[in-house]
Design an enzyme around this catalytic site. Structure first.
Site, PDB file in Angstrom:
ATOM      1  CB  CYS A 131      -0.889  -0.026   1.251  1.00  0.00           C
ATOM      2  SG  CYS A 131      -2.001   1.375   1.392  1.00  0.00           S
ATOM      3  CG  HIS A 173      -5.690  -2.590  -0.850  1.00  0.00           C
ATOM      4  ND1 HIS A 173      -4.583  -3.150  -0.245  1.00  0.00           N
ATOM      5  CD2 HIS A 173      -5.458  -1.246  -0.865  1.00  0.00           C
ATOM      6  CE1 HIS A 173      -3.745  -2.192   0.101  1.00  0.00           C
ATOM      7  NE2 HIS A 173      -4.241  -1.022  -0.271  1.00  0.00           N
ATOM      8  CD  GLU A 174      -6.812   1.071  -3.783  1.00  0.00           C
ATOM      9  OE1 GLU A 174      -6.897   2.107  -3.086  1.00  0.00           O
ATOM     10  OE2 GLU A 174      -5.730   0.493  -3.998  1.00  0.00           O
ATOM     11  CG  HIS A 177      -7.312   2.819   1.537  1.00  0.00           C
ATOM     12  ND1 HIS A 177      -6.375   3.007   2.523  1.00  0.00           N
ATOM     13  CD2 HIS A 177      -6.679   2.143   0.554  1.00  0.00           C
ATOM     14  CE1 HIS A 177      -5.214   2.478   2.137  1.00  0.00           C
ATOM     15  NE2 HIS A 177      -5.375   1.937   0.948  1.00  0.00           N
TER      16      HIS A 177
HETATM   17 NI    NI Z   1      -3.707   1.061  -0.039  1.00  0.00          NI
END
Ligand code: NI
Length: 210
Positions: A131, A173-174, A177
């Site tokens: 990341c 993953h995104e 966030h």
């Molecule tokens: Ni990331």
């Protein structure tokens, strides 16, 4: 063109739940997305979420090279922190099981506003992730193998897609966030958390970072 500063793990903006966008077609959103695209390109990453550039709003963007393209890039490039998709054993972000080793189609650069992700089954796969907000590290993360996601584009039109393998991993993953979650919080085996430079030194293979 503006390259934005990327928030690193420990900054409060990465821990909070981001706010929805009320008008995806606004000039403000268009400007932010444009700057995020510049930032993503400059960092040579695969994905970026608005909180990573200190803006707590629900916007993500990502690009997935096809499996062949990722392998070719990894073979050609020296060990360098970039992109989400390493291919080097044991540092491949394609995952260690066959589910993510299937040839996967390229996913064009996609901007998603107010995205939602739902798993299509309980099946999970473990794969390497890194990341831009956790520079220099990579770790193995279990993710849903297949998901359906939806969100709005900059014209306010809905995008709905099903994703598997690495594509599904990048989206999860995104979108994490946006809920204040970084990949180490998803890891089930923290012993796999490692500096990519150490991994590259041991395998002689390139390691890429998201
Ligand atoms: Ni990331």
């Amino acid at each position: 063109m503006a390259i934005l500063k990327i928030a690193r793990m420990g900054h409060p903006v990465l821990k909070r739940v981001a706010e929805p966008i009320s008008d995806p077609t606004s000039a403000e959103v268009r400007r932010l997305v444009s700057d995020m695209l510049d930032t993503l390109e400059d960092a040579d990453g695969t994905g970026l979420a608005a909180p990573q550039v200190h803006v707590p709003r629900r916007i993500v963007m990502f690009y997935v090279a096809g499996t062949r393209a990722r392998r070719a890039a990894a073979a050609d490039e020296p060990a360098k922190a970039q992109g989400p998709s390493g291919t080097a054993p044991p540092t491949s972000m394609e995952g260690k099981d066959e589910g993510e080793d299937e040839d996967e189609p390229e996913v064009p650069l996609t901007v998603l506003i107010n995205p939602l992700v739902e798993p299509l089954s309980d099946e999970t796969a473990v794969g390497w992730e890194s990341c831009l907000s956790v520079p220099g590290l990579a770790g193995q993360v279990p993710r849903h193998r297949a998901v359906r996601y939806r969100g709005l584009n900059l014209r306010g039109e809905e995008i709905v897609r099903e994703a598997r393998g690495f594509h599904a991993r990048v989206v999860q993953h995104e979108c994490d966030h946006l809920d204040g979650v970084l990949y180490p919080q998803r890891m089930s085996d923290l012993s796999t958390l490692a500096f990519t430079s150490e991994m590259a030194a041991r395998t002689g293979a390139p390691v890429r970072e998201e």
